[in-house]
Design a protein around this motif. Sequence first.
Motif, PDB file in Angstrom:
ATOM      1  N   ALA A 188       0.726  -0.793  -0.204  1.00 27.50           N
ATOM      2  CA  ALA A 188       0.116  -0.289   0.263  1.00 27.50           C
ATOM      3  C   ALA A 188       1.223   1.347  -0.253  1.00 27.50           C
ATOM      4  O   ALA A 188       2.397   1.500   0.335  1.00 27.50           O
ATOM      5  N   THR A 189       0.064   2.515  -0.793  1.00 27.93           N
ATOM      6  CA  THR A 189       0.890   3.639  -0.475  1.00 27.93           C
ATOM      7  C   THR A 189       0.663   4.852   0.738  1.00 27.93           C
ATOM      8  O   THR A 189      -0.337   4.873   0.635  1.00 27.93           O
ATOM      9  N   ALA A 190       1.458   5.504   0.471  1.00 31.06           N
ATOM     10  CA  ALA A 190       1.489   6.874   1.930  1.00 31.06           C
ATOM     11  C   ALA A 190       2.566   8.208   0.748  1.00 31.06           C
ATOM     12  O   ALA A 190       3.224   7.744   0.078  1.00 31.06           O
ATOM     13  N   ARG A 191       1.842   8.858   1.237  1.00 31.50           N
ATOM     14  CA  ARG A 191       2.406   9.899   0.760  1.00 31.50           C
ATOM     15  C   ARG A 191       2.901  11.424   2.356  1.00 31.50           C
ATOM     16  O   ARG A 191       1.827  10.965   2.941  1.00 31.50           O
ATOM     17  N   GLY A 192       2.962  11.784   1.536  1.00 27.59           N
ATOM     18  CA  GLY A 192       4.090  12.966   2.334  1.00 27.59           C
ATOM     19  C   GLY A 192       4.430  14.101   1.567  1.00 27.59           C
ATOM     20  O   GLY A 192       4.174  14.605   0.566  1.00 27.59           O
ATOM     21  N   ARG A 193       4.746  15.293   2.122  1.00 25.25           N
ATOM     22  CA  ARG A 193       5.719  16.796   1.324  1.00 25.25           C
ATOM     23  C   ARG A 193       6.726  16.981   1.907  1.00 25.25           C
ATOM     24  O   ARG A 193       7.478  16.818   3.037  1.00 25.25           O
ATOM     25  N   TYR A 240      -0.186  10.491   5.462  1.00 16.27           N
ATOM     26  CA  TYR A 240      -0.640   9.213   5.064  1.00 16.27           C
ATOM     27  C   TYR A 240      -0.709   8.267   4.623  1.00 16.27           C
ATOM     28  O   TYR A 240      -0.471   8.500   3.628  1.00 16.27           O
ATOM     29  N   LEU A 241      -1.775   6.696   4.918  1.00 15.85           N
ATOM     30  CA  LEU A 241      -1.381   5.856   3.713  1.00 15.85           C
ATOM     31  C   LEU A 241      -2.646   5.728   3.408  1.00 15.85           C
ATOM     32  O   LEU A 241      -3.854   6.180   3.550  1.00 15.85           O
ATOM     33  N   LYS A 242      -2.271   4.739   2.313  1.00 16.38           N
ATOM     34  CA  LYS A 242      -4.237   4.627   1.277  1.00 16.38           C
ATOM     35  C   LYS A 242      -4.493   3.473   1.932  1.00 16.38           C
ATOM     36  O   LYS A 242      -3.552   2.249   1.607  1.00 16.38           O
ATOM     37  N   ALA A 243      -5.370   3.802   2.511  1.00 18.57           N
ATOM     38  CA  ALA A 243      -5.840   1.631   2.776  1.00 18.57           C
ATOM     39  C   ALA A 243      -6.760   1.292   2.258  1.00 18.57           C
ATOM     40  O   ALA A 243      -7.285   2.266   0.572  1.00 18.57           O
ATOM     41  N   ASP A 285     -10.063   0.482   1.345  1.00 15.52           N
ATOM     42  CA  ASP A 285     -11.356   1.396   0.821  1.00 15.52           C
ATOM     43  C   ASP A 285     -11.016   2.350   0.184  1.00 15.52           C
ATOM     44  O   ASP A 285     -12.375   2.969   0.189  1.00 15.52           O
ATOM     45  N   GLY A 286      -9.706   3.213   0.467  1.00 16.30           N
ATOM     46  CA  GLY A 286      -9.575   4.532  -0.267  1.00 16.30           C
ATOM     47  C   GLY A 286      -9.685   5.480   0.797  1.00 16.30           C
ATOM     48  O   GLY A 286      -9.780   6.421  -0.046  1.00 16.30           O
ATOM     49  N   THR A 287      -9.645   5.322   2.141  1.00 18.20           N
ATOM     50  CA  THR A 287      -9.902   5.893   2.799  1.00 18.20           C
ATOM     51  C   THR A 287      -8.479   6.511   3.665  1.00 18.20           C
ATOM     52  O   THR A 287      -7.406   5.439   2.900  1.00 18.20           O
ATOM     53  N   ASN A 288      -7.794   7.501   3.741  1.00 18.43           N
ATOM     54  CA  ASN A 288      -6.966   8.507   3.866  1.00 18.43           C
ATOM     55  C   ASN A 288      -6.453   8.265   5.830  1.00 18.43           C
ATOM     56  O   ASN A 288      -7.177   8.826   6.548  1.00 18.43           O
ATOM     57  N   VAL A 289      -6.206   7.417   6.074  1.00 17.33           N
ATOM     58  CA  VAL A 289      -5.213   6.874   7.304  1.00 17.33           C
ATOM     59  C   VAL A 289      -4.693   8.090   7.559  1.00 17.33           C
ATOM     60  O   VAL A 289      -2.881   7.698   7.378  1.00 17.33           O
ATOM     61  N   ARG A 290      -4.518   8.996   8.707  1.00 17.20           N
ATOM     62  CA  ARG A 290      -3.799  10.327   9.175  1.00 17.20           C
ATOM     63  C   ARG A 290      -1.959   9.514   9.314  1.00 17.20           C
ATOM     64  O   ARG A 290      -3.028   8.494  10.280  1.00 17.20           O
ATOM     65  N   LEU A 291      -1.020  10.094   9.201  1.00 14.62           N
ATOM     66  CA  LEU A 291      -0.492   9.465  10.146  1.00 14.62           C
ATOM     67  C   LEU A 291       0.753  10.030  11.286  1.00 14.62           C
ATOM     68  O   LEU A 291       0.312  11.664  10.694  1.00 14.62           O
ATOM     69  N   ARG A 292       1.914  10.237  11.701  1.00 14.22           N
ATOM     70  CA  ARG A 292       2.682  11.016  12.480  1.00 14.22           C
ATOM     71  C   ARG A 292       3.591   9.994  12.464  1.00 14.22           C
ATOM     72  O   ARG A 292       4.042   8.574  12.396  1.00 14.22           O
ATOM     73  N   ALA A 293       4.593  10.628  12.989  1.00 14.05           N
ATOM     74  CA  ALA A 293       6.157  10.634  13.177  1.00 14.05           C
ATOM     75  C   ALA A 293       6.560   9.868  14.174  1.00 14.05           C
ATOM     76  O   ALA A 293       7.546   9.732  13.950  1.00 14.05           O
ATOM     77  N   SER A 294       6.303  10.509  15.042  1.00 15.09           N
ATOM     78  CA  SER A 294       6.606   9.560  16.348  1.00 15.09           C
ATOM     79  C   SER A 294       5.613   9.052  17.465  1.00 15.09           C
ATOM     80  O   SER A 294       4.258   8.965  16.518  1.00 15.09           O
ATOM     81  N   SER A 295       6.314   7.769  18.107  1.00 10.91           N
ATOM     82  CA  SER A 295       5.088   7.093  18.680  1.00 10.91           C
ATOM     83  C   SER A 295       3.552   7.710  19.500  1.00 10.91           C
ATOM     84  O   SER A 295       2.922   6.798  20.281  1.00 10.91           O
ATOM     85  N   ILE A 334     -11.500   1.836   9.277  1.00 12.10           N
ATOM     86  CA  ILE A 334     -11.598   1.646   7.523  1.00 12.10           C
ATOM     87  C   ILE A 334     -12.881   0.458   7.566  1.00 12.10           C
ATOM     88  O   ILE A 334     -12.273  -0.658   8.212  1.00 12.10           O
ATOM     89  N   SER A 335     -12.922   0.246   5.881  1.00  8.12           N
ATOM     90  CA  SER A 335     -13.954  -0.809   5.405  1.00  8.12           C
ATOM     91  C   SER A 335     -13.331  -1.694   5.115  1.00  8.12           C
ATOM     92  O   SER A 335     -12.149  -1.517   4.265  1.00  8.12           O
ATOM     93  N   LEU A 336     -14.142  -2.770   4.822  1.00  3.45           N
ATOM     94  CA  LEU A 336     -13.303  -4.138   4.601  1.00  3.45           C
ATOM     95  C   LEU A 336     -14.312  -4.687   3.667  1.00  3.45           C
ATOM     96  O   LEU A 336     -13.913  -6.081   3.478  1.00  3.45           O
ATOM     97  N   SER A 337     -14.751  -4.049   2.848  1.00  6.25           N
ATOM     98  CA  SER A 337     -16.298  -4.754   2.063  1.00  6.25           C
ATOM     99  C   SER A 337     -15.044  -5.346   0.926  1.00  6.25           C
ATOM    100  O   SER A 337     -15.320  -6.303   0.797  1.00  6.25           O
TER     101      SER A 337
END
Length: 202
Positions: A78-83, A105-108, A110-120, A168-171
């Motif tokens: 799966a892919t993720a994106r930043g800038r 974010y990463l792309k789930a 189902d097309g949902t953008n799952v937000r990410l951060r750099a620290s745990s 996220i959806s599991l359809s």
Amino acid sequence: MLIPTRLISVVLVLGAALLHPAPAFPQGSTVKIPDGTMVRLALLESLSSATNRVDDTVNFEITEEIRIGPIIAIPRGATARGRVVEAEAKRRMGKAGKLNFTVDYLKAPDGTNVRLRASSARQGQEKSGTVIVGTVLLSPLFLLMRGKDVEILRGTAFNAYVDGDREISLSGGSLAPMAAPAQPVPAQPAPTAAPAQVAAED
């Protein structure tokens, strides 16, 4: 003709997987990815303070699937994106370049953008896409060198974390197939050679 035991076991496992495929999820099924779930990423292209500019898109690939119990919530690949948020080429007087970027974010599936951060750990009202300082990903030797551009190679790996509980959806169906265990096959005894005939001497 004897069939190797290992080959028989492989055939049984494959047959069980075909007979017991991954079940489909009911319409509307969802799974929750907890806050702080680790996401293993790798850069899909190299970055350089000499060529990248602020607001350039940074693409990543998920290198390890994310499982919630038996469910594969986010598959490998799966892919993720930043800038890029800061890019400054090397300067005179021995000043090294700067290159900082975010992972947003990463792309789930189902097309949902799952937000990410750099620290745990989440820090106060920390926003998604916490800045990753490029030099942190480099070797200590680079930090001792002056007047160099920051270059982060394709495939460089690092971790990000899911920012808040995300559903996220599991359809599409994301349950890992569970093959039935293969039954052990007893080893076949090797054929015994016929006793050699000894010619009687005259």
